[in-house]
Design an enzyme around this catalytic site. Structure first.
Site, short mmCIF file in Angstrom:
data_model
loop_
_atom_site.label_atom_id
_atom_site.label_comp_id
_atom_site.label_asym_id
_atom_site.label_seq_id
_atom_site.Cartn_x
_atom_site.Cartn_y
_atom_site.Cartn_z
CG HIS A 1 40.08 40.10 19.91
ND1 HIS A 1 40.14 40.86 21.06
CD2 HIS A 1 41.36 40.04 19.43
CE1 HIS A 1 41.39 41.24 21.28
NE2 HIS A 1 42.14 40.75 20.30
CD GLU A 2 42.64 39.03 15.97
OE1 GLU A 2 43.20 40.11 15.65
OE2 GLU A 2 42.99 38.36 16.95
CG HIS B 1 42.93 44.43 16.92
ND1 HIS B 1 43.31 45.18 18.02
CD2 HIS B 1 43.10 43.13 17.28
CE1 HIS B 1 43.70 44.38 18.99
NE2 HIS B 1 43.58 43.13 18.56
CG HIS C 1 43.61 50.89 11.02
ND1 HIS C 1 43.90 50.21 9.84
CD2 HIS C 1 44.37 52.02 10.97
CE1 HIS C 1 44.78 50.90 9.16
NE2 HIS C 1 45.09 51.99 9.82
#
Length: 242
Positions: A108-109, A112, A116
């Site tokens: 999940h992280e 991100h 980006h």
């Protein structure tokens, strides 16, 4: 202001206060459920044997991202991606663990980080709002309390109005966060589903999906809580003025 007054005219501050209590109870239940799910899936070993760090590094490489570092940070549930330092920050429970939960959170992280790298519009908007949010958050800490006192004792609405505007910005930020979080989970789950070397069974994937869904719900109730708080102070401001 007339539009806000029109809306809050139908929402008494007693009703708004009741709404805040209801959402606070729901938030408590969701937080408890999320922590319970995380604990449950943290005890289920990942069949591939990969750690959270290894899962994160693999997802980054698979997406052609080589300028993001995966590091461990202190605390529990402190996992986050920092676009300024280009780091995927994982708590020790995720970084070192070789469980279904750690794989889901790590992916999940990294979702991100992929956002980006791909210039995902909602993440760009959220990042651009951060400096304004820092100011707005600081303002709400004192303007709402002092504003209510001034409104009731000297009938001056101006300080409370500043607080309501600042709170509206914070609330907007909470709702902008929602598509960012849901999209990161979708990217993570899609990647996990296509990587047999990471998650080897459909059961593991469903468990990861369940964990990330409850994590997303914490952001939903946070946004609703911010909205309920905004409605309370806005109704207090406009109904008192009326």
């Amino acid at each position: 202001m007339n539009h806000i007054s029109f809306i809050t005219g139908y929402i008494g501050y007693n009703s708004a206060w009741f709404l805040m209590i209801v959402i606070a109870i729901i938030s408590f239940i969701v937080q408890w459920r999320f922590k319970s799910k995380f604990k449950q899936y943290a005890e289920i070993p990942l069949l591939s044997g990969l750690s959270g760090q290894e899962v994160a590094e693999k997802m980054l490489r698979d997406n052609g991202i080589y300028d993001v570092q995966v590091i461990s940070v202190e605390g529990q549930l402190t996992d986050h991606y920092n676009p300024e330092t280009k780091t995927v920050n994982l708590s020790p429970d995720v970084f070192y663990s070789r469980s279904v939960a750690s794989a889901a959170v790590a992916a999940h992280e990294c979702g991100h980080a992929v956002q980006h790298a791909r210039a995902y519009s909602w993440l760009s908007l959220r990042t651009a709002m951060v400096p304004v949010i820092n100011i707005a958050s600081a303002l709400t800490q004192w303007t709402l309390f002092i504003g209510v006192i001034l409104l009731f004792f000297v009938h001056s609405p101006y300080v409370l109005a500043i607080g309501v505007v600042a709170l509206a910005v914070v609330t907007t930020f909470s709702f902008v966060t929602l598509p960012v979080e849901f999209d990161a989970s979708n990217r993570a789950l899609a990647w996990l589903n296509n990587n047999y070397t990471v998650m080897q069974t459909s059961e593991e994937h469903e468990q990861a999906k369940d964990a990330l869904w409850w994590a997303a719900m914490t952001y939903v109730v946070a946004a609703l809580s911010a909205l309920a708080t905004l409605l309370y102070y806005a109704s207090l401001l406009f109904n008192r003025r009326n």
